[in-house]
Design an enzyme around this catalytic site. Structure first.
Site, PDB file in Angstrom:
ATOM      1  N   GLU A 144       0.780  -1.242   0.059  1.00  0.00           N
ATOM      2  CA  GLU A 144      -0.111   0.116   0.158  1.00  0.00           C
ATOM      3  C   GLU A 144       0.719   1.182   0.114  1.00  0.00           C
ATOM      4  O   GLU A 144       0.401   2.267   0.727  1.00  0.00           O
ATOM      5  CB  GLU A 144      -0.923  -0.070   1.127  1.00  0.00           C
ATOM      6  CG  GLU A 144      -1.981  -1.192   1.156  1.00  0.00           C
ATOM      7  CD  GLU A 144      -2.753  -1.354   2.471  1.00  0.00           C
ATOM      8  OE1 GLU A 144      -2.707  -0.400   3.283  1.00  0.00           O
ATOM      9  OE2 GLU A 144      -3.291  -2.377   2.631  1.00  0.00           O
ATOM     10  N   GLU A 188      -6.090 -10.883  -1.085  1.00  0.00           N
ATOM     11  CA  GLU A 188      -6.745 -10.593   0.121  1.00  0.00           C
ATOM     12  C   GLU A 188      -8.428 -10.392  -0.040  1.00  0.00           C
ATOM     13  O   GLU A 188      -8.929  -9.639   0.361  1.00  0.00           O
ATOM     14  CB  GLU A 188      -6.285  -9.297   0.961  1.00  0.00           C
ATOM     15  CG  GLU A 188      -4.952  -9.176   1.148  1.00  0.00           C
ATOM     16  CD  GLU A 188      -4.583  -7.947   1.932  1.00  0.00           C
ATOM     17  OE1 GLU A 188      -5.304  -7.357   2.558  1.00  0.00           O
ATOM     18  OE2 GLU A 188      -3.359  -7.643   1.965  1.00  0.00           O
TER      19      GLU A 188
HETATM   20  O1  G3I Z   1      -3.836  -9.373  19.210  1.00  0.00           O
HETATM   21  C1  G3I Z   1      -4.266  -8.339  19.955  1.00  0.00           C
HETATM   22  C2  G3I Z   1      -5.241  -8.592  21.141  1.00  0.00           C
HETATM   23  O2  G3I Z   1      -4.313  -9.177  21.937  1.00  0.00           O
HETATM   24  C3  G3I Z   1      -5.696  -7.364  21.612  1.00  0.00           C
HETATM   25  O3  G3I Z   1      -6.733  -7.799  22.780  1.00  0.00           O
HETATM   26  C4  G3I Z   1      -6.822  -6.772  20.541  1.00  0.00           C
HETATM   27  C5  G3I Z   1      -7.454  -5.629  20.797  1.00  0.00           C
HETATM   28  O4  G3I Z   1      -7.563  -4.674  20.026  1.00  0.00           O
HETATM   29  O5  G3I Z   1      -5.790  -6.446  19.411  1.00  0.00           O
HETATM   30  C6  G3I Z   1      -5.317  -7.697  18.717  1.00  0.00           C
HETATM   31  O6  G3I Z   1      -4.681  -7.302  17.669  1.00  0.00           O
HETATM   32  C7  G3I Z   1      -5.425  -6.986  16.530  1.00  0.00           C
HETATM   33  C8  G3I Z   1      -5.044  -7.678  15.232  1.00  0.00           C
HETATM   34  O7  G3I Z   1      -5.650  -7.374  14.152  1.00  0.00           O
HETATM   35  C9  G3I Z   1      -5.610  -9.290  15.806  1.00  0.00           C
HETATM   36  O8  G3I Z   1      -5.805  -9.890  14.706  1.00  0.00           O
HETATM   37  C10 G3I Z   1      -5.070  -5.447  16.284  1.00  0.00           C
HETATM   38  O9  G3I Z   1      -5.427  -4.553  17.254  1.00  0.00           O
HETATM   39  C11 G3I Z   1      -5.532  -5.053  14.842  1.00  0.00           C
HETATM   40  O10 G3I Z   1      -5.049  -3.706  14.254  1.00  0.00           O
HETATM   41  C12 G3I Z   1      -5.147  -5.967  13.594  1.00  0.00           C
HETATM   42  O11 G3I Z   1      -5.840  -5.844  12.715  1.00  0.00           O
HETATM   43  C13 G3I Z   1      -5.377  -6.245  11.356  1.00  0.00           C
HETATM   44  C14 G3I Z   1      -4.990  -5.116  10.465  1.00  0.00           C
HETATM   45  O12 G3I Z   1      -4.549  -5.629   9.078  1.00  0.00           O
HETATM   46  C15 G3I Z   1      -3.751  -4.618  10.894  1.00  0.00           C
HETATM   47  O13 G3I Z   1      -2.693  -5.223  11.110  1.00  0.00           O
HETATM   48  C16 G3I Z   1      -6.303  -7.155  10.922  1.00  0.00           C
HETATM   49  O14 G3I Z   1      -6.593  -8.372  11.485  1.00  0.00           O
HETATM   50  C17 G3I Z   1      -5.880  -7.594   9.341  1.00  0.00           C
HETATM   51  O15 G3I Z   1      -7.024  -8.178   8.539  1.00  0.00           O
HETATM   52  C18 G3I Z   1      -5.565  -6.413   8.368  1.00  0.00           C
HETATM   53  O16 G3I Z   1      -5.007  -6.876   7.329  1.00  0.00           O
HETATM   54  C19 G3I Z   1      -4.979  -5.817   6.254  1.00  0.00           C
HETATM   55  C20 G3I Z   1      -3.765  -6.372   5.323  1.00  0.00           C
HETATM   56  O17 G3I Z   1      -2.523  -6.647   6.179  1.00  0.00           O
HETATM   57  C21 G3I Z   1      -3.384  -5.461   4.374  1.00  0.00           C
HETATM   58  N1  G3I Z   1      -4.504  -5.064   3.621  1.00  0.00           N
HETATM   59  C22 G3I Z   1      -5.684  -4.573   4.612  1.00  0.00           C
HETATM   60  C23 G3I Z   1      -6.218  -5.716   5.415  1.00  0.00           C
HETATM   61  C24 G3I Z   1      -7.329  -5.314   6.214  1.00  0.00           C
HETATM   62  O18 G3I Z   1      -7.062  -4.138   6.680  1.00  0.00           O
END
Ligand code: G3I
Length: 362
Positions: free
Chosen positions: A158, A273
């Site tokens: 991105e 994705e």
């Molecule tokens: O693991 C922690 C947990 O311990 C905590 O209690 C909880 C509270 O918010 O957060 C958990 O982590 C989260 C994680 O996902 C868990 O799966 C993060 O806050 C959250 O920011 C994270 O979001 C991910 C996001 O990318 C940011 O990394 C999404 O799952 C994931 O599907 C998303 O993927 C992105 C791709 O990398 C790039 N393209 C878009 C796609 C969707 O946004």
């Protein structure tokens, strides 16, 4: 007698249909058909290694249906290097082990990403030399760690904004501070990240990965131009990732245009994705209806068949679904609304969307 066998056959067929399983006749036997079996190219899921260990139907679905896996979060910089100079590969290595044991391809996601998942310590660097050498060291360490274990990497994720320009702004729409690597290192930093990744693991296929290319022509054209420029200059780019977080309302012409134009670069093409939301308006009182599920079935079928149609066999890196089931999908948490964007529902039952995916493969 023959009639009794016929009735028994009908009854068991009814049971199969009721169980919502797709079956395929092989000689005299009837076998279940999975996405991975049916596809001439790899089928992936974005997965959470902890859920693979703790959630039996989740693990079973991935084991049966996929031939490739991507970490949804576990291989991002924020997880691998939460503190400067410290690396934690524990969770990611669980996925390496799963992929090895189950003979799945492992696609690495992602080495450099401007957004808030970049660790805080990295976001605070403002000096261009320090940032360049820090990213280079990160890529070298992580690339070397996973060398021979990952087949491929999303090297930069991105980097291009919706107008087709390398991102340089300091805040996102939610007002969060972003990691402005483009502002500090200049437009050509993306090319250098590919060079570092190639030095770290010369065997890995290296991808540029981005979203919204099916709805934003300026962004699509900029990515095609960038990839063409890199090929001409000998920058080691091997593939393009088309994220395709879309909805049932996403116009088909844009989907086809993006797949066709990316394929014309001659690079590997990964729908990296995929998910198809039912509730793009983020309605709070949203309920899933059979009409919406039917539209989703059509859209999955269209995306998969369009990929098969326009991407030459030698460029088909595969299609990865962003998540396994509706219950663990990232979308409801992100939109703060109900949705059901994947081919498996929250009970891991196959939806009409699954059928659409299979039909698209034919
Ligand atoms: O693991 C922690 C947990 O311990 C905590 O209690 C909880 C509270 O918010 O957060 C958990 O982590 C989260 C994680 O996902 C868990 O799966 C993060 O806050 C959250 O920011 C994270 O979001 C991910 C996001 O990318 C940011 O990394 C999404 O799952 C994931 O599907 C998303 O993927 C992105 C791709 O990398 C790039 N393209 C878009 C796609 C969707 O946004």
């Amino acid at each position: 007698m023959k009639f009794l066998f016929f009735l028994a056959g009908l009854a068991s067929l009814g049971q199969l249909v009721a169980n919502n399983i797709n079956w395929v006749a092989v000689g005299q036997r009837v076998l279940p058909q999975t996405l991975a079996d049916a596809a001439p190219f790899p089928i992936g899921f974005a997965v959470n290694p902890a859920k693979l260990l703790n959630n039996a139907p989740y693990q079973q679905t991935v084991t049966q249906e996929a031939s490739s896996v991507t970490a949804d979060v576990a291989m991002k910089p924020s997880r691998i290097s939460p503190q400067k100079g410290a690396y934690n590969f524990e969770l990611a290595d669980q996925l390496v082990e799963f992929a090895r044991a189950q003979k799945k391809r492992l696609h690495g996601h992602t080495l450099v990403w401007y957004i808030d998942t970049s660790p805080n310590w990295l976001k605070q660097i403002r000096d261009s030399t320090e940032l360049e050498t820090t990213l280079q060291a990160y890529i070298q360490t992580v690339g070397a760690h996973f060398k021979g274990k990952v087949a491929s990497w999303d090297v930069v994720n991105e980097a291009v904004d919706n107008q087709g320009v390398i991102r340089k702004d300091s805040l996102n729409t939610l007002g969060k501070t972003l990691f402005n690597v483009g502002k500090i290192l200049g437009n050509d930093y993306v090319a250098r990240m590919f060079q570092y990744a190639h030095q770290a693991d010369p065997t890995a296929k290296l991808f540029y990965n981005d979203y919204g290319q099916e709805t934003r022509p300026a962004k699509l054209d900029a990515i095609v131009k960038m990839a063409t420029n890199y090929k001409r200059r000998g920058i080691p780019i091997h593939g393009l990732g088309l994220q395709m977080h879309m909805s049932i309302d996403t116009p088909e012409a844009g989907i086809e245009n993006a797949i066709r134009k990316l394929a014309e670069t001659g690079l590997l093409i990964h729908i990296s994705e995929l998910d198809i939301a039912l509730n793009p308006g983020k309605k709070k009182d949203f309920v899933v209806t059979s009409e919406l599920l039917e539209k989703q079935y059509q859209k999955y079928k269209f995306v998969v068949s369009t990929y098969k149609k326009w991407v030459p066999i030698g460029q088909q890196f595969g299609i990865t679904l962003w998540g396994v089931d509706d219950g663990t999908s990232w979308i409801p948490g992100f939109c703060q609304c109900a949705d059901a964007a994947l081919p498996f529902d929250a009970s891991f039952a196959k939806k009409r969307a699954y059928q659409g995916f299979l039909e698209g493969l034919k």
